[in-house]
Design an enzyme around this catalytic site. Sequence first.
Site, short mmCIF file in Angstrom:
data_model
loop_
_atom_site.label_atom_id
_atom_site.label_comp_id
_atom_site.label_asym_id
_atom_site.label_seq_id
_atom_site.Cartn_x
_atom_site.Cartn_y
_atom_site.Cartn_z
N HIS A 61 0.85 -1.20 0.00
CA HIS A 61 0.00 0.00 0.00
C HIS A 61 0.88 1.25 0.00
CE1 HIS A 61 -4.17 1.62 1.31
NE2 HIS A 61 -3.48 2.57 0.70
N HIS A 180 -10.82 -0.02 0.18
CA HIS A 180 -10.74 1.15 1.06
C HIS A 180 -12.13 1.24 1.71
CE1 HIS A 180 -9.77 5.59 1.77
NE2 HIS A 180 -11.09 5.67 1.68
N HIS A 233 -6.01 -0.90 5.36
CA HIS A 233 -5.90 -0.05 6.56
C HIS A 233 -7.05 -0.23 7.57
CE1 HIS A 233 -8.32 2.34 3.83
NE2 HIS A 233 -7.30 2.87 3.21
N ASP A 306 0.43 2.52 3.79
CA ASP A 306 -0.39 3.62 3.27
C ASP A 306 0.44 4.91 3.23
OD1 ASP A 306 -2.47 5.07 2.23
OD2 ASP A 306 -3.76 4.95 4.00
N HIS A 310 2.14 14.30 1.19
CA HIS A 310 1.51 15.58 0.80
C HIS A 310 2.50 16.70 1.08
CE1 HIS A 310 -2.49 13.95 0.10
NE2 HIS A 310 -2.49 13.38 1.28
ZN LIG Z 1 -7.21 4.02 1.47
#
Ligand SMILES: [Zn+2]
Length: 426
Positions: A61, A180, A233, A306, A310
Amino acid sequence: MSKTVFRNGTVVTANGPVTADVEVAEGVIVAIGEAIGSGGDDVREVDCEGLWVGPGFVDIHTHLREPGHEYKEDTESASRVAAAGGYTSVVAMPNTDPVIDSGHLVRYTIERGREVGLVEVASAGCVTAGRAGEKLAHLDDLWAAGVRMFTDDGDVVADAGLLRRAMDYLAQLGGVVAQHAIDPGLARAGHMHEGAVASGLGMYAIPSAAETVVVARDIELVRLTGCNYHVQHISAAPTVELVAAAKREGLPVTAEVTPHHLAFTDGDVRATDPAFKMMPPLRTEADRAALVAGLQSGVIDVVATDHAPHADHEKDVPFEHAPNGVIGLEWAAAVVNDRVGLDPVRFFEAMSVKPAAIARIAGQGRWLGVAEPANITVFDPQGITDVRDTRSKSRNAPYFGRSYTGAVRYTMYAGAMTYEESGVLV
Ligand SMILES: [Zn+2]
């Protein structure tokens, strides 16, 4: 012929851990035993006394952010971060720009990984065309390009009929749908976990039920279709119970947990620092404890980062306005070791062997043995990882200023050192 010998480590093999040397030549493990590989001019000796020597980590991920968002991260920077975290393979999530919903974008993603050459990049593909949730992507085209994991990550596949058709098709091929699992209606306008902390802050929030209703529905679709199904997740204790029950029933259901959900709770959100904002949100201490127990028992199969970079200008804004997501590839192993404390077999199973099996990446996640590819991570369970800086292009992480017990010492990919504790090689 140049050789590398990892000396006197706790070597994790298919028959369990043994104290031994591991000799590597030409990208392959050529011997495991005592006092092997001496002699010759061109031998690199690596002292592994007190260290774990196991298969390179596999992250199923990872948001590479290429193509389209290279100001946040790209294949080269992400590969360096991954190598420093002990990873020899990552699975790229398809919510790029353009999204990875066709074979040529899969081939581009994999080829960029090869050009950089620090980790093996595999690519997930979208379930729906344009990741828009309205009609199926060309799953056959994606499959032919090498996709084995299908996900609209960043968004749930909300339409049960559409998901069912994808699962019918992928069940025949042996692919996996990775969900998700967040119900968009229940999550609407929410920024954090729905509970006492959110009430105190007066913040719109997301109940755990946003996750459990999706997973409960999807498990019904697994019963209907027989398709492999993976919960991305996982964040809430009731979802861990659902996965446990599905496994008891013998359904092909797996789950991943992120390092941040193992390390933090909604209590950490009190200061409204956007470094603690992610989807799904951090939940309660009881949820965190259930995730730790689930990873220990194997109900939760694997750790997945994950890793979601950013830029500062996006994340350094009021909590409610900040995008979801944090980075974590560099420190995942240390966080897992510190917060969960797995034995070496379960540790490498959760970080390497099972992730590679779920995403069906051949040549990765293989217990160390003669003739296996030399994808190897050396991990120090007593080492200290001080999180001060990052090799990522982005810095959005809740780990800065903290210390974790456990440290990646060496990463070897395809027989070449891609990281050692002094810094990234190549
Ligand atoms: Zn996700």
